[in-house]
Motif scaffolding. Structure first.
Motif, short mmCIF file in Angstrom:
data_model
loop_
_atom_site.label_atom_id
_atom_site.label_comp_id
_atom_site.label_asym_id
_atom_site.label_seq_id
_atom_site.Cartn_x
_atom_site.Cartn_y
_atom_site.Cartn_z
N LEU A 152 -3.51 -8.68 -26.05
CA LEU A 152 -4.10 -9.90 -26.61
C LEU A 152 -3.80 -10.02 -28.11
O LEU A 152 -3.59 -11.14 -28.62
N LEU A 153 -3.77 -8.88 -28.81
CA LEU A 153 -3.44 -8.92 -30.24
C LEU A 153 -2.00 -9.35 -30.47
O LEU A 153 -1.67 -9.93 -31.52
N ASP A 154 -1.13 -9.09 -29.50
CA ASP A 154 0.27 -9.49 -29.61
C ASP A 154 0.49 -10.95 -29.25
O ASP A 154 1.64 -11.42 -29.22
N GLY A 155 -0.59 -11.66 -28.93
CA GLY A 155 -0.47 -13.08 -28.64
C GLY A 155 -0.48 -13.43 -27.17
O GLY A 155 -0.25 -14.60 -26.81
N SER A 156 -0.74 -12.48 -26.31
CA SER A 156 -0.79 -12.76 -24.89
C SER A 156 -2.12 -13.42 -24.53
O SER A 156 -3.05 -13.47 -25.33
N SER A 157 -2.21 -13.93 -23.31
CA SER A 157 -3.43 -14.58 -22.83
C SER A 157 -3.97 -13.81 -21.63
O SER A 157 -3.31 -12.91 -21.08
N LYS A 158 -5.19 -14.16 -21.21
CA LYS A 158 -5.79 -13.50 -20.06
C LYS A 158 -4.96 -13.72 -18.79
O LYS A 158 -4.78 -12.81 -17.99
N VAL A 159 -4.48 -14.93 -18.63
CA VAL A 159 -3.69 -15.23 -17.43
C VAL A 159 -2.39 -14.43 -17.44
O VAL A 159 -1.98 -13.87 -16.42
N ARG A 160 -1.74 -14.37 -18.60
CA ARG A 160 -0.50 -13.61 -18.67
C ARG A 160 -0.75 -12.12 -18.47
O ARG A 160 0.06 -11.43 -17.84
N ASN A 161 -1.85 -11.61 -19.01
CA ASN A 161 -2.18 -10.20 -18.79
C ASN A 161 -2.38 -9.89 -17.30
O ASN A 161 -2.02 -8.82 -16.82
N PHE A 162 -2.97 -10.84 -16.60
CA PHE A 162 -3.21 -10.63 -15.17
C PHE A 162 -1.91 -10.46 -14.41
O PHE A 162 -1.78 -9.59 -13.55
N PHE A 163 -0.91 -11.30 -14.74
CA PHE A 163 0.35 -11.26 -13.99
C PHE A 163 1.32 -10.20 -14.50
O PHE A 163 2.08 -9.64 -13.71
N THR A 164 1.31 -9.93 -15.79
CA THR A 164 2.31 -9.02 -16.36
C THR A 164 1.79 -7.61 -16.64
O THR A 164 2.59 -6.70 -16.85
N LEU A 165 0.46 -7.43 -16.63
CA LEU A 165 -0.09 -6.12 -16.96
C LEU A 165 -0.94 -5.55 -15.82
O LEU A 165 -0.67 -4.44 -15.33
N ILE A 166 -1.93 -6.30 -15.36
CA ILE A 166 -2.87 -5.79 -14.37
C ILE A 166 -2.21 -5.62 -13.01
O ILE A 166 -2.30 -4.55 -12.38
N LEU A 167 -1.55 -6.66 -12.53
CA LEU A 167 -0.94 -6.59 -11.20
C LEU A 167 0.16 -5.53 -11.11
O LEU A 167 0.20 -4.77 -10.14
N PRO A 168 1.08 -5.43 -12.09
CA PRO A 168 2.08 -4.34 -11.99
C PRO A 168 1.47 -2.95 -12.01
O PRO A 168 1.96 -2.05 -11.31
N MET A 169 0.40 -2.74 -12.76
CA MET A 169 -0.23 -1.43 -12.79
C MET A 169 -1.03 -1.15 -11.52
O MET A 169 -1.39 -0.01 -11.25
N SER A 170 -1.32 -2.19 -10.75
CA SER A 170 -2.12 -2.04 -9.52
C SER A 170 -1.27 -2.25 -8.27
O SER A 170 -1.78 -2.69 -7.24
N SER A 171 0.00 -1.95 -8.36
CA SER A 171 0.89 -2.20 -7.23
C SER A 171 0.50 -1.38 -6.00
O SER A 171 0.61 -1.86 -4.86
N ALA A 172 0.02 -0.15 -6.19
CA ALA A 172 -0.34 0.69 -5.05
C ALA A 172 -1.53 0.13 -4.27
O ALA A 172 -1.44 -0.05 -3.05
#
Length: 325
Positions: free
Chosen positions: A220-240
């Motif tokens: 978020l400090l780098d300028g990302s948004s909650k929606v973008r974090n969901f698709f680019t951060l949370i989902l890839p880390m939760s692939s299993a």
């Protein structure tokens, strides 16, 4: 006299010092000592083998029945091996046998549209899996990562849906699907299962809650948004866990019977489980076509058996990891 600062020669080193010895020849790995079998271990293995035998025996009996002819099953119903080995049951199911040949073999003479039913099952299971996993993941993200008033209350209220039997929702869903004009359609069958379910939300929330918040805050400090974090951060880390939930959802949608039976009326929307029940009701002169029915059951269950066998370890590990948090 010897100088104390000069190290003693190798020959003068005390021979009483313990020397490193190895019973294993150089270049060979050490051999692990096997535990001696005890009475408890032998008994445990016997019980485990008995459980596996009892579990797999129905599948063997299905295969034995599918490879037999209907007259031979009536003549020798308790024989352990197929009385007369044949592939006619599979030919009837796959539409490779004529009606007269099916009647001569003890079948009903009426073929089921197996490939249409199979295609419908694949379409419905795919729609349910994609929709349910996606919407449940978004709900789980909102319950685990977003801060909003009443979050815990609504999460507990949502989990209370786990105590509601599924059959209680059939009538409201049927009325809704009828008012939407989706009866006797694949979308009408898949629609109630495409949205969130309490188990799916609980399953994913348990994993999302354990992802460090520092990663999301840095994004978020780098300028990302909650929606973008969901698709680019949370989902890839939760692939299993997402893959595990997808497999469980696909298997459940594939095996569903009662709801597709309520909604579908013609072959254009019937799934494989409903088609098998219709095949069962087609009774020839000698009784049900057990050979063809077991062949169809085996063909229908084979994809799910292979899918579960390939991902059984991942499913068990993900459920255990999410459940203990």
């Amino acid at each position: 006299m010897t100088n104390p600062l000069v190290p003693a020669p190798a020959a003068l080193v005390d021979e009483t010092l313990p020397q490193a010895t190895s019973s294993t020849p150089a270049g060979e790995p050490p051999v692990a000592h096997r535990r001696r079998p005890t009475a408890g271990r032998v008994l445990a293995w016997c019980v485990m083998g008995l459980i596996i035998l009892v579990t797999l025996f129905p599948f063997y009996w299905i295969l034995r029945t599918a490879l037999s002819t209907n007259p031979s099953l009536i003549a020798e119903p308790t024989r352990f091996t197929p009385p007369e080995s044949t592939l006619d049951g599979f030919r009837r199911v796959l539409g490779l046998q004529t009606g007269q040949a099916a009647i001569d073999a003890g079948g009903s003479g009426q073929q089921i549209d197996f490939w249409r039913y199979l295609r419908n099952s694949v379409v419905v299971a795919t729609l349910v899996t994609v929709g349910q996993v996606f919407f449940s993941a978004m709900a789980a993200y909102a319950f685990s990562r977003l801060e909003w008033r009443g979050r815990n209350f609504f999460y507990g209220l949502f989990l209370a849906g786990l105590m509601v039997p599924t059959i209680f929702t059939f009538l409201p869903n049927f009325v809704l699907v009828k008012q939407l004009g989706l009866l006797d359609s694949l979308l009408g069958i898949a629609l109630p299962g495409m949205l969130m379910t309490p188990f799916a939300v609980f399953f994913l929330r348990q994993f999302f809650a354990n992802i460090p918040k520092e990663l999301e805050e840095a994004s978020l400090l780098d300028g990302s948004s909650k929606v973008r974090n969901f698709f680019t951060l949370i989902l890839p880390m939760s692939s299993a866990p997402v893959a595990t939930l997808s497999i469980l959802t696909y298997i459940a949608a594939w095996n569903d019977y009662f709801w597709p039976l309520m909604v579908s009326y013609t072959d254009k929307s019937r799934v494989l489980t409903v088609g098998l029940s219709i095949f069962r009701s087609q009774t020839p002169q000698t009784g049900p076509d057990w050979s063809g029915l077991m062949a169809a059951t085996l063909v229908a269950a084979l994809p799910m058996l292979v899918l579960f066998a390939c991902f059984a370890r991942r499913i068990v590990n993900s459920i255990g990891f999410s459940g203990i948090k």
